[in-house]
Each structure stands twice: as structure tokens, then as C-alpha cells.
Design a protein around this motif. Structure first.
Motif, mmCIF file in Angstrom:
data_model
loop_
_atom_site.group_PDB
_atom_site.id
_atom_site.type_symbol
_atom_site.label_atom_id
_atom_site.label_comp_id
_atom_site.label_asym_id
_atom_site.label_seq_id
_atom_site.Cartn_x
_atom_site.Cartn_y
_atom_site.Cartn_z
ATOM 1 N N GLU A 17 0.847 -1.188 0.000
ATOM 2 C CA GLU A 17 0.000 0.000 0.000
ATOM 3 C C GLU A 17 0.881 1.237 0.000
ATOM 4 O O GLU A 17 2.003 1.218 0.499
ATOM 5 C CB GLU A 17 -0.951 0.013 1.190
ATOM 6 N N GLU A 51 5.449 7.654 -2.552
ATOM 7 C CA GLU A 51 5.325 8.353 -1.263
ATOM 8 C C GLU A 51 6.315 9.506 -1.142
ATOM 9 O O GLU A 51 6.081 10.447 -0.381
ATOM 10 C CB GLU A 51 5.524 7.362 -0.116
ATOM 11 N N ASP A 69 0.983 5.590 0.547
ATOM 12 C CA ASP A 69 0.378 6.835 1.014
ATOM 13 C C ASP A 69 0.459 7.840 -0.135
ATOM 14 O O ASP A 69 1.535 8.250 -0.548
ATOM 15 C CB ASP A 69 1.143 7.339 2.236
ATOM 16 N N ILE A 97 -8.199 5.310 -4.169
ATOM 17 C CA ILE A 97 -7.581 6.013 -3.037
ATOM 18 C C ILE A 97 -8.645 6.182 -1.955
ATOM 19 O O ILE A 97 -9.711 6.752 -2.208
ATOM 20 C CB ILE A 97 -7.031 7.390 -3.465
ATOM 21 N N MET A 102 -4.818 6.419 1.260
ATOM 22 C CA MET A 102 -4.042 5.218 0.972
ATOM 23 C C MET A 102 -4.563 4.499 -0.281
ATOM 24 O O MET A 102 -5.745 4.550 -0.597
ATOM 25 C CB MET A 102 -4.086 4.251 2.162
ATOM 26 N N LYS A 118 6.381 1.870 -4.332
ATOM 27 C CA LYS A 118 5.755 2.502 -3.148
ATOM 28 C C LYS A 118 6.605 3.679 -2.662
ATOM 29 O O LYS A 118 6.070 4.778 -2.423
ATOM 30 C CB LYS A 118 5.627 1.449 -2.039
ATOM 31 N N VAL A 124 -3.990 5.132 9.804
ATOM 32 C CA VAL A 124 -2.707 4.433 9.781
ATOM 33 C C VAL A 124 -1.833 4.971 10.911
ATOM 34 O O VAL A 124 -2.046 6.094 11.399
ATOM 35 C CB VAL A 124 -1.979 4.622 8.435
ATOM 36 N N GLU A 146 -9.323 7.099 2.277
ATOM 37 C CA GLU A 146 -8.771 7.567 3.548
ATOM 38 C C GLU A 146 -8.953 6.477 4.603
ATOM 39 O O GLU A 146 -10.045 5.942 4.785
ATOM 40 C CB GLU A 146 -9.470 8.849 3.994
ATOM 41 N N ARG A 147 -7.823 6.148 5.269
ATOM 42 C CA ARG A 147 -7.846 5.096 6.300
ATOM 43 C C ARG A 147 -6.973 5.528 7.469
ATOM 44 O O ARG A 147 -5.999 6.275 7.293
ATOM 45 C CB ARG A 147 -7.320 3.768 5.741
ATOM 46 N N ARG A 154 -4.963 8.976 6.481
ATOM 47 C CA ARG A 154 -4.161 9.247 5.293
ATOM 48 C C ARG A 154 -4.849 8.681 4.041
ATOM 49 O O ARG A 154 -5.578 7.694 4.111
ATOM 50 C CB ARG A 154 -2.766 8.605 5.418
ATOM 51 N N GLY A 196 -0.507 10.878 -0.215
ATOM 52 C CA GLY A 196 -0.565 12.258 0.256
ATOM 53 C C GLY A 196 0.415 13.185 -0.425
ATOM 54 O O GLY A 196 0.070 14.313 -0.811
ATOM 55 N N LEU A 226 1.458 6.595 12.143
ATOM 56 C CA LEU A 226 2.511 7.437 11.597
ATOM 57 C C LEU A 226 3.236 8.123 12.745
ATOM 58 O O LEU A 226 2.642 8.920 13.481
ATOM 59 C CB LEU A 226 1.917 8.482 10.636
#
Length: 529
Positions: free
Chosen positions: A331, A520, A333, A475, A491, A516, A480, A477-478, A489, A335, A482
Motif C-alpha cells: 500500500e 510516497e 500513502d 484512493i 491510501m 511505493k 494508519v 482515507e484510512r 491518510r 498524500g 505514523l
């Protein structure tokens, strides 16, 4: 002496099995006569005579495996033997006039008037007004060896102009129109809807500048019907379905029964009762319903699969059967990319005239990872591995006709803006049905974005002969973890399906982690990290 060899069979096909021979040593043949049928893992290909002559020797037997370029048979330059073959057939319809046929046989330019002889005196002036020209199937692409005849746009007797579309041929990738090579009148349609044809096959005869030639067309069919010669692929269908070949009207060259004719006869249960009273083979009629498709219910509708859909189904299944497909997940991010798009979108559009999307970032991230893990950008060819030092990325596009995968070339040399523009251009051509064969072949890796349809996770199937395909998803939002805190975020799940025969598990996981990391932190791409 001319060698008959195995033709090109497609981009990923290297060998074939010899099927049924339609000729034997010593037989006289004419140009474009079917000699033998070759069967590959994808299609059946008919090998035709390249010129008039006589079969010298048959070098391979039925059931043998042959490679591209292998010799199948030899043809001796015997134009006389081949030219003599039509003479007896032309004499059959009117046995009372053998002397007239014999008188015209020596003159090569008048071979066609000899065949039109039974049509009394009218065909003669038509032939003097113009010659008969064949409209043939054009080249349909490097890896396309056959197509299916779609709807005819003309009929016998119609007047046509140069380059007027006569019929549309559906291939597994695009639809191709066959244009008229000359202005004239349609004299004969040599294939029917649903028949399979190969590049170079004749599909229609056009009498250039003649108006009376349509009257000769029905008489030309009359002697052909009595021959009831079936193409090898049609003969198998006739045998499997226990059909009466004499009751099937052939639409191929010289009245031959084509694969489409046989399939149509097998699918038409009404033809069996019609044949029962006319022939003593009435007991065979009950076998026809067994071969017919099942009855549909009142709330069901039967629709024939398009050529494209049939090929998609076959190739996806072939890929599953041939490759050791495994899928690994991760997965990312999103963002950082979303923030970059938000910050620079306005300036990007002002300079390049196109929006900054996600696909360009994914293409660049994949290319960087492919350079680090070259096995994902390779393919298996027999017992060899071909490593590709180019990065042509296929981008899957869903259309009304089915899934197509146009190719973005040399992506390692393109900017984000160039990639976005090319994807938009190819996507529009795909939806308009205007993609060419060259725009859809030769990719070294594929990206499929199921996220545009809301897919959260999937396991994409390889696009053979490639060894890897990346699946993008929605995409979402979940929560996570951090830096020790739970945050929300944007994801995305990533899926890499790969051929485990060539790509090891360690390499696949490493490749996906590189992608990944590049997504990111897009600055890694700038610094070539």
C-alpha cells in the motif's frame, strides 16, 4: 521450383502443428488455393499457394510440429497445369459444347470468358469493357494473422468507386475496412459474414467498368455448388456435427464451404427438417439438436461474442495456463502526490495545457523500479529470457467494445506532461475505436487502473508475453500509524502480478517496494534514487 514455408504466426507464436493437407504430390494448384492448415495455440492458419503450379513434394506429415520458416512443400512452376484445371470445370455445365471450351483454353487472356460461357452471349461484352479485379484483405498488423468478416456494405450488382468500403473485418484488436481497388460493379462476394480470413485473401470480385457482369455471377456459382469442397477447418466442424456437406451452400472461392458456412449450418436447427424429405438421410436429422446451443429462457437473450471479446477471453485464459502467475501486495500513502498536484496544478495546466494526473507519476515510478529490477521488464521466449532495454508501458483502457491496452513509448525519456498528453491521446483514440495495431503492441510492462471504477483491491492477469502488470486501486482515507500516532491518510493498495518462472519472490517484493517509495516521496525520482 518454389518452396512453401511456414509464415509468421504472430508476435509470441514460434511453432505450429501441421493439420490437414488439402493437396497431394502431383496436384495442380492455382494461386491462393489452400494447401494445408497449421494449428497454433492461438489460431488456425491456412497456408495458400503463392503461384500457379504443380505440387512437387510434401515435406512434412500431418501432426508434425514446424517452426516459422520451415519448408512444408515445393511447387514446380507449372502454369500450364494450373491453367488447364479450370477448363474441365468450365466444360461441366455445358457438356454439349466441348469444342468451344477447347478452342478458348489455349488463349490465356480469355480464360475468364471461357468460364462465363454458359451465360449465353451477354457476358462477352461485359468482359471486353473491363477486367475482373479481386478485393483482398489488407495487412492487419504484425501479430494479427486472421480476422472475421463483419457486415457487408455492398451486394452483387452494386456499383462501387475506388476506395469505397466493401466490408468490415473484425480482428482481436481493431476493425479494418476493405476498400475497393477499382471503380466498377460487384461481380461476386467470395466470403460470407462470420468467415475467418487472413491478410491477402480475396473477399470479392469487381468487374472494372462493366455493367453486365452481375448476370454472370449466378452462373459462375452453379458449377461450384456441385463440387461441395470444404475448407479443412470447415470439414472438421461438418464431421463433428455430422452435417451433410452437400446441403451446405459454400460462399468461399469456387463455391468452397468455409468455416463460417459450417458454423452457420451447425447453428441452424431448421435446416435439418428441410433436408429430411429431400434426401434418404433423414435419420441423421435428430443429431442436429445435440450440437445446437441450449434454448434460452423467456428472460434471457443470446448475443454472439464479438471477435475482440472472444480474443480477450482466450488470451486471458492462455496467460493463466502458460504463466506461473503470483500476486504480491503493498500500500502507498498518496498524500505527497496529492499535495504536489494541488500546489502546482494551476501552473502546470497554464504551461502544458493538460492536467497533472496520477498516471504520469505511476509510469515514472514503475520505470525507475524496472531499471532496478530488469527481470520484471523481461519475457520468456522458449528456453531463453529476453531482457528489454526500453520502457514502453501499456496502459489498460476500458471501452464499449472491451479492454484494449495502448502503449506509451519510451517513457523513460518523457516528462510528466508528455506522458499525460500521450495517455489522453491514446485513451481518446481507444474510445473512438481508432487505435492502430502499432499503437497496441510491443509493450514491456502494463499498468491497469481499476480504481477509476471503485476497485479497492484486485489481482490483475498478465498481458502475455510480459512478465509483470501493476494494478492501481481506489484512493481511500484510512487510519494508519505514523510516528507513533494514528492519523487519517489517503491510501492506495498496490498489486503486482508477475510470472514466477522468471521473477523471483524477492525481486517482485523489492520491485513493488521501490514503486511505493517513489510514490510516497516523488523527489526520489528527481534525484534518481
Amino acid at each position: 521450383m518454389t518452396d512453401i514455408t511456414v509464415p509468421q504466426l504472430g508476435e509470441s507464436v514460434t511453432e505450429a502443428t501441421v493439420g490437414s493437407w488439402s493437396v497431394k504430390a502431383g496436384d495442380a494448384v492455382r494461386k491462393d488455393d489452400v494447401l494445408v492448415e497449421l494449428e497454433t495455440d492461438k489460431v488456425a492458419i491456412e497456408v495458400r499457394a503463392e503461384s500457379d503450379g504443380t505440387i512437387g513434394a510434401i515435406l512434412v506429415e500431418e501432426g508434425e510440429t514446424v517452426e516459422i520458416g520451415a519448408k512444408l512443400a515445393t511447387i514446380s512452376a507449372g502454369g500450364e497445369a494450373a491453367a488447364a484445371a479450370p477448363a474441365p470445370e468450365a466444360a461441366k455445365p455445358e457438356a454439349a459444347k466441348p469444342e468451344a471450351a477447347k478452342a478458348e483454353a489455349p488463349a490465356a487472356p480469355k480464360a475468364q470468358p471461357a468460364e462465363a460461357k454458359p451465360a449465353e452471349t451477354k457476358p462477352a461484352p461485359a468482359d471486353t469493357s473491363g477486367k475482373t479485379v479481386e478485393a483482398t484483405v489488407p495487412q492487419m498488423g504484425e501479430s494479427v494473422t486472421e480476422g472475421t468478416i463483419g457486415a457487408w456494405l455492398v451486394k452483387v450488382g452494386d456499383t462501387v468507386t475506388v476506395d469505397q468500403a466493401l466490408v468490415e473485418i473484425e480482428t482481436d484488436k481493431v476493425a479494418v475496412e476493405v476498400p475497393s481497388p477499382v471503380a466498377g460493379v460487384i461481380a461476386e462476394l467470395m466470403v460470407g459474414e462470420g468467415d475467418s480470413v487472413a491478410p491477402g485473401d480475396a473477399v470479392a470480385k469487381i468487374t472494372e467498368g462493366a455493367a453486365a457482369s452481375p448476370a454472370a455471377a449466378p452462373t459462375a456459382d452453379a458449377p461450384a455448388k456441385s463440387d461441395a469442397i470444404a475448407m479443412p477447418s470447415a470439414a472438421r466442424i461438418i464431421e463433428e456435427n455430422k452435417l451433410d456437406a452437400g446441403a451446405i451452400e459454400g460462399t468461399g472461392r469456387d463455391g468452397r464451404i468455409t468455416k463460417g458456412d459450417a458454423l452457420q449450418a451447425a447453428a441452424a436447427p431448421a435446416s435439418a427438417p428441410a433436408a429430411a424429405p429431400a434426401t434418404p438421410s433423414a435419420p441423421a436429422a435428430p443429431s442436429a439438436p445435440a450440437a445446437a446451443p441450449r434454448d434460452t429462457g423467456p428472460r434471457e437473450e443470446r448475443v454472439r461474442m464479438t471477435r475482440l471479446r472472444q480474443t480477450i477471453a482466450k488470451r486471458l485464459k492462455d496467460a493463466q495456463n502458460a504463466a506461473a502467475i503470483l500476486t504480491t501486495f503493498n500500500e502507498a500513502d498518496m498524500g505527497a502526490i496529492m499535495d504536489a498536484r494541488k500546489a502546482h496544478q494551476e501552473a502546470f495546466v497554464a504551461k502544458h495545457g493538460v492536467k497533472l494526473g496520477f498516471m504520469s507519476f505511476f509510469v515514472k515510478a514503475c520505470v525507475a523500479a524496472l531499471k532496478d529490477i530488469p527481470s520484471v521488464n523481461a519475457e520468456i521466449d522458449g528456453t531463453d529470457i529476453i531482457y528489454k532495454n526500453f520502457y514502453d508501458i501499456g496502459v489498460a483502457v476500458g471501452t464499449e467494445r472491451g479492454l484494449v491496452v495502448p502503449v506509451v513509448r519510451n517513457t523513460d525519456q518523457m516528462s510528466l506532461a508528455e506522458i499525460e498528453k500521450e495517455i489522453i491521446r491514446l485513451g481518446k483514440r481507444a474510445r473512438d475505436g481508432k487505435l492502430t495495431i502499432d499503437e497496441m503492441q510491443g509493450a514491456s510492462f502494463t499498468i491497469s487502473n481499476g480504481g477509476v471504477y471503485g476497485s479497492l483491491m484486485s489481482m490483475p492477469i498478465l498481458n502475455a508475453p510480459q512478465s509483470g502488470i501493476l494494478g492501481m486501486h481506489k484512493i481511500q482515507e484510512r487510519p494508519v500509524a505514523l510516528n507513533g500516532a494514528v492519523v487519517i491518510r489517503p491510501m492506495m493498495y498496490l498489486a503486482l502480478s508477475y510470472d514466477h518462472r522468471i521473477v523471483d519472490g524477492k525481486e517482485a517484493v523489492t520491485w513493488l517496494v521501490r514503486v511505493k517509495d517513489n510514490l510516497e516521496d516523488p523527489q526520489r525520482l528527481l534525484f534518481d534514487l
